[in-house]
Scaffold this motif. Sequence first.
Motif, PDB file in Angstrom:
ATOM      1  N   ASP A  34      -6.900   9.617   4.564  1.00 13.87           N
ATOM      2  CA  ASP A  34      -5.630   8.955   4.239  1.00 13.87           C
ATOM      3  C   ASP A  34      -5.709   8.248   2.888  1.00 13.87           C
ATOM      4  O   ASP A  34      -4.760   8.257   2.109  1.00 13.87           O
ATOM      5  CB  ASP A  34      -5.249   7.943   5.317  1.00 13.87           C
ATOM      6  CG  ASP A  34      -4.871   8.605   6.625  1.00 13.87           C
ATOM      7  OD1 ASP A  34      -4.412   9.766   6.600  1.00 13.87           O
ATOM      8  OD2 ASP A  34      -5.044   7.963   7.675  1.00 13.87           O
ATOM      9  N   TYR A  35      -6.843   7.640   2.614  1.00 12.46           N
ATOM     10  CA  TYR A  35      -7.046   6.913   1.363  1.00 12.46           C
ATOM     11  C   TYR A  35      -6.985   7.874   0.166  1.00 12.46           C
ATOM     12  O   TYR A  35      -6.262   7.637  -0.802  1.00 12.46           O
ATOM     13  CB  TYR A  35      -8.382   6.184   1.423  1.00 12.46           C
ATOM     14  CG  TYR A  35      -8.702   5.364   0.219  1.00 12.46           C
ATOM     15  CD1 TYR A  35      -7.836   4.366  -0.217  1.00 12.46           C
ATOM     16  CD2 TYR A  35      -9.872   5.566  -0.492  1.00 12.46           C
ATOM     17  CE1 TYR A  35      -8.138   3.596  -1.322  1.00 12.46           C
ATOM     18  CE2 TYR A  35     -10.167   4.799  -1.601  1.00 12.46           C
ATOM     19  CZ  TYR A  35      -9.299   3.817  -2.012  1.00 12.46           C
ATOM     20  OH  TYR A  35      -9.591   3.067  -3.117  1.00 12.46           O
TER      21      TYR A  35
ATOM     22  N   ASP B 264      -5.715  10.940   0.125  1.00 13.57           N
ATOM     23  CA  ASP B 264      -4.380  11.528   0.090  1.00 13.57           C
ATOM     24  C   ASP B 264      -3.395  10.591  -0.614  1.00 13.57           C
ATOM     25  O   ASP B 264      -2.599  11.015  -1.451  1.00 13.57           O
ATOM     26  CB  ASP B 264      -3.908  11.836   1.510  1.00 13.57           C
ATOM     27  CG  ASP B 264      -2.560  12.520   1.527  1.00 13.57           C
ATOM     28  OD1 ASP B 264      -2.433  13.600   0.903  1.00 13.57           O
ATOM     29  OD2 ASP B 264      -1.637  11.961   2.158  1.00 13.57           O
ATOM     30  N   LYS B 265      -3.453   9.313  -0.309  1.00 19.24           N
ATOM     31  CA  LYS B 265      -2.556   8.334  -0.925  1.00 19.24           C
ATOM     32  C   LYS B 265      -2.806   8.256  -2.430  1.00 19.24           C
ATOM     33  O   LYS B 265      -1.863   8.239  -3.224  1.00 19.24           O
ATOM     34  CB  LYS B 265      -2.738   6.959  -0.269  1.00 19.24           C
ATOM     35  CG  LYS B 265      -1.993   5.838  -0.942  1.00 19.24           C
ATOM     36  CD  LYS B 265      -0.492   6.065  -0.932  1.00 19.24           C
ATOM     37  CE  LYS B 265       0.205   4.900  -1.626  1.00 19.24           C
ATOM     38  NZ  LYS B 265       1.579   5.187  -1.947  1.00 19.24           N
TER      39      LYS B 265
ATOM     40  N   PHE C 295      -5.648  -0.200  -5.688  1.00 16.85           N
ATOM     41  CA  PHE C 295      -5.637   0.317  -4.318  1.00 16.85           C
ATOM     42  C   PHE C 295      -6.769  -0.302  -3.497  1.00 16.85           C
ATOM     43  O   PHE C 295      -6.577  -0.670  -2.340  1.00 16.85           O
ATOM     44  CB  PHE C 295      -5.784   1.845  -4.315  1.00 16.85           C
ATOM     45  CG  PHE C 295      -4.489   2.565  -4.492  1.00 16.85           C
ATOM     46  CD1 PHE C 295      -3.844   2.581  -5.715  1.00 16.85           C
ATOM     47  CD2 PHE C 295      -3.908   3.239  -3.443  1.00 16.85           C
ATOM     48  CE1 PHE C 295      -2.648   3.253  -5.893  1.00 16.85           C
ATOM     49  CE2 PHE C 295      -2.715   3.915  -3.599  1.00 16.85           C
ATOM     50  CZ  PHE C 295      -2.080   3.913  -4.833  1.00 16.85           C
TER      51      PHE C 295
ATOM     52  N   HIS D 227       0.828  -1.204   0.000  1.00 19.39           N
ATOM     53  CA  HIS D 227       0.000   0.000   0.000  1.00 19.39           C
ATOM     54  C   HIS D 227       0.864   1.256   0.000  1.00 19.39           C
ATOM     55  O   HIS D 227       0.628   2.190  -0.764  1.00 19.39           O
ATOM     56  CB  HIS D 227      -0.935  -0.008   1.212  1.00 19.39           C
ATOM     57  CG  HIS D 227      -1.751   1.234   1.336  1.00 19.39           C
ATOM     58  ND1 HIS D 227      -1.375   2.265   2.159  1.00 19.39           N
ATOM     59  CD2 HIS D 227      -2.900   1.617   0.735  1.00 19.39           C
ATOM     60  CE1 HIS D 227      -2.267   3.238   2.052  1.00 19.39           C
ATOM     61  NE2 HIS D 227      -3.198   2.861   1.210  1.00 19.39           N
ATOM     62  N   GLU D 228       1.865   1.279   0.855  1.00 19.96           N
ATOM     63  CA  GLU D 228       2.711   2.460   0.975  1.00 19.96           C
ATOM     64  C   GLU D 228       3.544   2.712  -0.278  1.00 19.96           C
ATOM     65  O   GLU D 228       3.819   3.862  -0.630  1.00 19.96           O
ATOM     66  CB  GLU D 228       3.624   2.326   2.195  1.00 19.96           C
ATOM     67  CG  GLU D 228       2.854   2.397   3.501  1.00 19.96           C
ATOM     68  CD  GLU D 228       3.682   1.992   4.710  1.00 19.96           C
ATOM     69  OE1 GLU D 228       4.862   1.610   4.541  1.00 19.96           O
ATOM     70  OE2 GLU D 228       3.138   2.044   5.826  1.00 19.96           O
TER      71      GLU D 228
ATOM     72  N   TYR E 241      -7.889   2.316   7.064  1.00 28.59           N
ATOM     73  CA  TYR E 241      -7.439   3.675   6.810  1.00 28.59           C
ATOM     74  C   TYR E 241      -8.683   4.541   6.681  1.00 28.59           C
ATOM     75  O   TYR E 241      -9.684   4.105   6.110  1.00 28.59           O
ATOM     76  CB  TYR E 241      -6.632   3.747   5.510  1.00 28.59           C
ATOM     77  CG  TYR E 241      -5.311   3.022   5.580  1.00 28.59           C
ATOM     78  CD1 TYR E 241      -4.163   3.689   5.983  1.00 28.59           C
ATOM     79  CD2 TYR E 241      -5.200   1.679   5.255  1.00 28.59           C
ATOM     80  CE1 TYR E 241      -2.937   3.038   6.059  1.00 28.59           C
ATOM     81  CE2 TYR E 241      -3.990   1.016   5.330  1.00 28.59           C
ATOM     82  CZ  TYR E 241      -2.875   1.700   5.729  1.00 28.59           C
ATOM     83  OH  TYR E 241      -1.665   1.048   5.800  1.00 28.59           O
TER      84      TYR E 241
ATOM     85  N   ARG F 213      -1.406  11.425  -4.132  1.00 30.56           N
ATOM     86  CA  ARG F 213       0.062  11.420  -4.161  1.00 30.56           C
ATOM     87  C   ARG F 213       0.608  10.377  -5.130  1.00 30.56           C
ATOM     88  O   ARG F 213       1.741  10.477  -5.571  1.00 30.56           O
ATOM     89  CB  ARG F 213       0.628  11.160  -2.759  1.00 30.56           C
ATOM     90  CG  ARG F 213       0.513  12.355  -1.827  1.00 30.56           C
ATOM     91  CD  ARG F 213       1.182  12.114  -0.478  1.00 30.56           C
ATOM     92  NE  ARG F 213       0.443  11.119   0.320  1.00 30.56           N
ATOM     93  CZ  ARG F 213       0.885   9.898   0.614  1.00 30.56           C
ATOM     94  NH1 ARG F 213       2.067   9.508   0.217  1.00 30.56           N
ATOM     95  NH2 ARG F 213       0.149   9.076   1.331  1.00 30.56           N
ATOM     96  N   SER F 214      -0.201   9.386  -5.462  1.00 29.23           N
ATOM     97  CA  SER F 214       0.258   8.288  -6.310  1.00 29.23           C
ATOM     98  C   SER F 214      -0.002   8.507  -7.793  1.00 29.23           C
ATOM     99  O   SER F 214       0.422   7.700  -8.616  1.00 29.23           O
ATOM    100  CB  SER F 214      -0.428   6.988  -5.882  1.00 29.23           C
ATOM    101  OG  SER F 214      -0.132   6.710  -4.540  1.00 29.23           O
TER     102      SER F 214
END
Length: 121
Positions: A106-107, A109-110, A88, A70-71, A102, A113-114
């Motif tokens: 956070d979901y 945001d990830k 995801f 995930h990270e 999460y 950013r991805s």
Amino acid sequence: MKDMKEGFPTNKPPLFRGIKYDYWKERMIAHFESIHIDLWDVVENDTLTVTYKGTSQVKRNTLSLLTCNHELSFMKEGEDIQCMFGHFQTILNELRSLGRTYDNYDYIDKILRSLSRKWRP
């Protein structure tokens, strides 16, 4: 629908395909309880539980691996948003089944950013 054979009702148990163990287990428990209330206790100690649910060590290792996936996930070159989102979502569903969640912030945001450079402002 139940068939009658030799005076005993029969219905087919849910088919296990090696995924979604918790969902299958709940359906299987209901199936066994319809036959005999204690029947699931016999099955629960079978190798299916260890193989697909895992021991606590297997569960921790799987959780660690999924968290790392995930990270480190990002949108791949040529991948569309739907595919990325599906990827995801699959990881998050697996994490959720192991107790890691999460929040939506956070979901989102990830995911943002991805995104590949093509999708960034």
